[in-house]
Design an enzyme around this catalytic site. Structure first.
Site, PDB file in Angstrom:
ATOM      1  N   CYS A  85       0.777  -1.291   0.177  1.00 23.70           N
ATOM      2  CA  CYS A  85       0.096   0.006  -0.037  1.00 23.70           C
ATOM      3  C   CYS A  85       1.007   1.144  -0.008  1.00 23.70           C
ATOM      4  O   CYS A  85       1.510   1.731  -0.914  1.00 23.70           O
ATOM      5  CB  CYS A  85      -1.092  -0.212   1.153  1.00 23.70           C
ATOM      6  N   HIS A 194      -3.545  -5.613   1.119  1.00 23.10           N
ATOM      7  CA  HIS A 194      -2.866  -5.819   2.319  1.00 23.10           C
ATOM      8  C   HIS A 194      -2.862  -7.223   2.566  1.00 23.10           C
ATOM      9  O   HIS A 194      -3.520  -7.749   3.376  1.00 23.10           O
ATOM     10  CB  HIS A 194      -3.511  -5.124   3.602  1.00 23.10           C
ATOM     11  N   GLU A 196      -0.841  -8.762   4.747  1.00 22.58           N
ATOM     12  CA  GLU A 196      -0.465  -8.852   6.285  1.00 22.58           C
ATOM     13  C   GLU A 196      -1.814  -8.925   7.366  1.00 22.58           C
ATOM     14  O   GLU A 196      -1.740  -9.398   8.172  1.00 22.58           O
ATOM     15  CB  GLU A 196       0.461  -7.766   6.963  1.00 22.58           C
TER      16      GLU A 196
END
Length: 223
Positions: A85, A194, A196
């Protein structure tokens, strides 16, 4: 393996990235934007957020922070680097990846669980996936539209450096549905969604994102 996770003023997702690194089985090492030492890490994650408040352009100020001088030099020596990002924006601003990220085509912040198609599994960060596999990870960005000139796009496509595409078509206007790209040697990868936030079904829509972090461990062991 030791993986550095950078924190800039305004970074939001550093703790999430560190958690993903640990979940993959590596040691997470905190790096500060003003550091001039990578502390012996084997790879670096540049996480998401709003570094320096996104002043000037998203990622522009962070790209010239002292720590990024070290990251650029290490990437030149082949160290794996992942930008997520805002981290993707920073890598583009720092010249580690081509093109730029601009305001979404509808000028709205997009926040949704998003399917991505893995276009390349030959990078340091995607070896755990199969080419053509679809993964589900969150997307949350207001300046996520990937743009580049025609020659750059042709080069990315011709060299197999488009790593992820938005499955079913872009949601933010990104050219060629591009969600993530790599450097020529496949060691540096940037993506707007994302991974994560998709390592545990308790906190995310899937565990599909964990593969990026286990991939770099595998790539490091094979190096």
């Amino acid at each position: 393996m030791r993986v550095g996770v950078i924190t800039f003023p305004g970074t939001l997702d550093d703790e999430d990235a560190a958690r993903a690194v640990r979940r993959a089985g590596a040691e997470s090492v905190s790096l500060w934007h003003a550091d001039r030492d990578l502390r012996g890490v084997d790879a670096v994650v540049v996480p998401g957020g709003f570094s320096y408040g996104d002043y000037l352009r998203a990622g522009a100020i962070a790209s010239i922070a002292p720590i990024m001088t070290e990251v650029v030099a290490a990437a030149g020596r082949g160290m794996p680097v992942l930008g997520i990002c805002n981290g993707f924006q920073i890598l583009c601003e720092a010249g580690l990846l081509p093109g730029a990220l601009i305001r979404n085509s509808g000028l709205h912040f997009v926040c949704r669980d998003q399917r991505l198609r893995v276009e390349s599994n030959t990078t340091a960060w995607t070896g755990a996936y199969a080419a053509g596999q679809e993964i589900l990870v969150p997307l949350k960005s207001g300046e996520g539209q990937y743009v580049a000139d025609a020659a750059t796009l042709a080069q990315l496509e011709g060299e197999g450096r488009v790593v992820f595409r938005y499955a079913g078509g872009t949601v933010n206007g990104s050219l060629a549905d591009i969600a993530g790209i790599s450097s020529a040697n496949g060691r540096v990868v940037g993506l707007m969604p994302h991974p994560e936030h998709a390592i545990d079904t308790l906190t995310g829509p899937s565990t599909d994102g964990l593969g990026l972090f286990t991939s770099v461990l595998r790539a490091s062991a094979a190096a």
